[in-house]
Each structure stands twice: as C-alpha cells, then as structure tokens.
Design a protein around this motif. Structure first.
Motif, short mmCIF file in Angstrom:
data_model
loop_
_atom_site.label_atom_id
_atom_site.label_comp_id
_atom_site.label_asym_id
_atom_site.label_seq_id
_atom_site.Cartn_x
_atom_site.Cartn_y
_atom_site.Cartn_z
N PRO A 120 0.10 -1.06 -0.39
CA PRO A 120 0.34 -0.01 -0.31
C PRO A 120 0.69 1.15 0.63
N CYS A 121 0.29 2.53 -0.71
CA CYS A 121 1.48 3.72 -0.41
C CYS A 121 0.43 3.70 0.18
N ASP A 122 1.00 4.46 1.80
CA ASP A 122 0.45 5.10 2.61
C ASP A 122 1.25 6.48 2.67
N PRO A 123 -0.08 7.09 2.89
CA PRO A 123 0.10 8.79 3.40
C PRO A 123 1.95 9.51 3.67
N CYS A 124 1.85 10.32 3.74
CA CYS A 124 3.27 10.68 4.12
C CYS A 124 3.01 12.31 4.67
N SER A 125 3.12 12.89 5.61
CA SER A 125 3.57 13.61 6.71
C SER A 125 3.28 14.38 5.23
N LYS A 126 3.47 14.95 4.90
CA LYS A 126 2.94 16.04 4.05
C LYS A 126 1.59 16.50 4.00
N MET A 127 1.21 15.07 4.09
CA MET A 127 -0.60 14.86 3.08
C MET A 127 -1.78 16.68 4.48
N GLU A 128 -0.34 16.09 5.72
CA GLU A 128 -1.49 17.04 6.96
C GLU A 128 -1.69 18.23 6.65
N ALA A 129 -0.57 19.20 6.61
CA ALA A 129 0.00 20.28 5.83
C ALA A 129 -1.01 20.67 4.07
N LEU A 130 -1.39 20.19 3.72
CA LEU A 130 -1.93 19.75 2.46
C LEU A 130 -3.13 19.87 2.72
N LEU A 131 -3.82 18.69 3.10
CA LEU A 131 -5.03 18.56 3.25
C LEU A 131 -5.76 19.47 4.64
N GLY A 132 -5.33 19.96 5.80
CA GLY A 132 -5.17 20.50 6.96
C GLY A 132 -5.08 19.54 7.74
N PRO A 133 -5.66 19.98 9.16
CA PRO A 133 -5.69 19.09 10.60
C PRO A 133 -6.23 17.63 9.88
N GLY A 134 -6.05 16.50 10.09
CA GLY A 134 -6.91 15.61 10.31
C GLY A 134 -6.20 14.60 8.75
N GLY A 135 -5.67 15.93 8.09
CA GLY A 135 -5.58 15.50 6.32
C GLY A 135 -4.63 13.94 5.89
#
Length: 166
Positions: A120-135
């Motif tokens: 699986p291609c798990d999300p990275c921590s950058k998704m939190e900054a990109l999508l906002g809290p809970g991203g």
C-alpha cells in the motif's frame, strides 16, 4: 496477506476482475518538494520507475505509485475539501475502474509496461499540511499502491490496467 494456493476458492475469488481499469492521469515528481509535472504519457524503466520521476533509478518496490480515482472524492470529503487535485497527492498514476489493493502481490500490465504491486502507498506527513488537520488520516487506507517495474514500456492516459496471470 499472502496469495492463497492456486487451486483454492479464495484464489479464484481474488483473481476475478469485472473489467480492466484505466489510466486517467499521469504525474512525474522531478525532485523532492518540486511541483508535479502532468504528462500525457510516460516511459517505465525496468527495475526503476518512470523516466523524469525522482524514483527512476533503482527505486525498487516504490518505482511507480498509483491511486484510485474513486478515492479522490472520498479523501476530499474526509478532509473537508470540495475536491483534491491528483498532483497534490504526489502519486504517478490515477487509475479508475479496478480495485488497486487487489493488485498487491500481483503482476499487472499498464500500456506496454509490466508492473507488480508491492505494498500500500501510505500517506506521508506532508498530507497534513496539504489537506489540513486530519489530512493524514483522511488518506489512510486510500493512499493507493506502490509497484515495481518488472518490464519497462510506455504508458499513456486511456491505457488499460489489467491483471496478468503469473
């Protein structure tokens, strides 16, 4: 999960796909933190990734990353957005019509390239900054699939994504 024995009922179920998938979008990540380059076609390099992508050279199990088109609206809804652009999620291919997780541990053809789903291609921590809290959590379970390039070839928007019986 390991693949079940070839003569089992579970194997029969896991190798049935109602139809082939389709490549809807292609993106290349030229370098870390650089904007994704959206292209109409790409060349997959055996043992590497896509030409022009930062993972072209010997990236092994993460040579090509795929995400399911059907998951993009869900990720957007769970993160409180009207939509999420594929380039923002930094995957190489957006694919529709086939359940990507079912290709984990299996070989599949995209255009003339032969890939193998590795993890699986798990999300990275950058998704939190990109999508906002809970991203990050909004993407969990829907981050897509990593694949290695078994045999290089060309892939393009509109190409079929088809499981190959090994």
């Amino acid at each position: 999960m390991r693949n079940p024995p070839p003569n089992s009922d579970l194997h029969a179920l896991m190798t049935q796909f109602p139809r082939a998938g389709r490549v809807d979008w292609i993106g290349l990540r030229p370098a870390r933190d650089e904007p994704v380059e959206i292209v109409e076609s790409a060349v997959a390099v055996t043992g590497g990734g896509l030409e022009g992508d930062r993972y072209t050279g010997g990236s092994g199990k993460r040579g090509v990353t795929l995400i399911q088109a059907e998951h993009l609206p869900v990720i957007a809804a769970l993160s409180g957005h009207a939509e999420v652009a594929p380039a923002a999620l930094r995957r190489n291919l957006v694919v529709s019509g086939i359940p990507l997780i079912a290709l984990k541990g299996r070989r599949f053809r995209v255009g003339t390239a032969l890939l193998e789903g590795t993890a699986p291609c798990d999300p990275c921590s950058k998704m939190e900054a990109l999508l906002g809290p809970g991203g990050y959590n909004a993407m969990r379970g829907m981050g897509g699939l990593c694949a290695r390039v078994i045999a290089g070839g060309t892939l393009a928007i509109g190409d079929a994504v088809e499981w190959v019986d090994a």
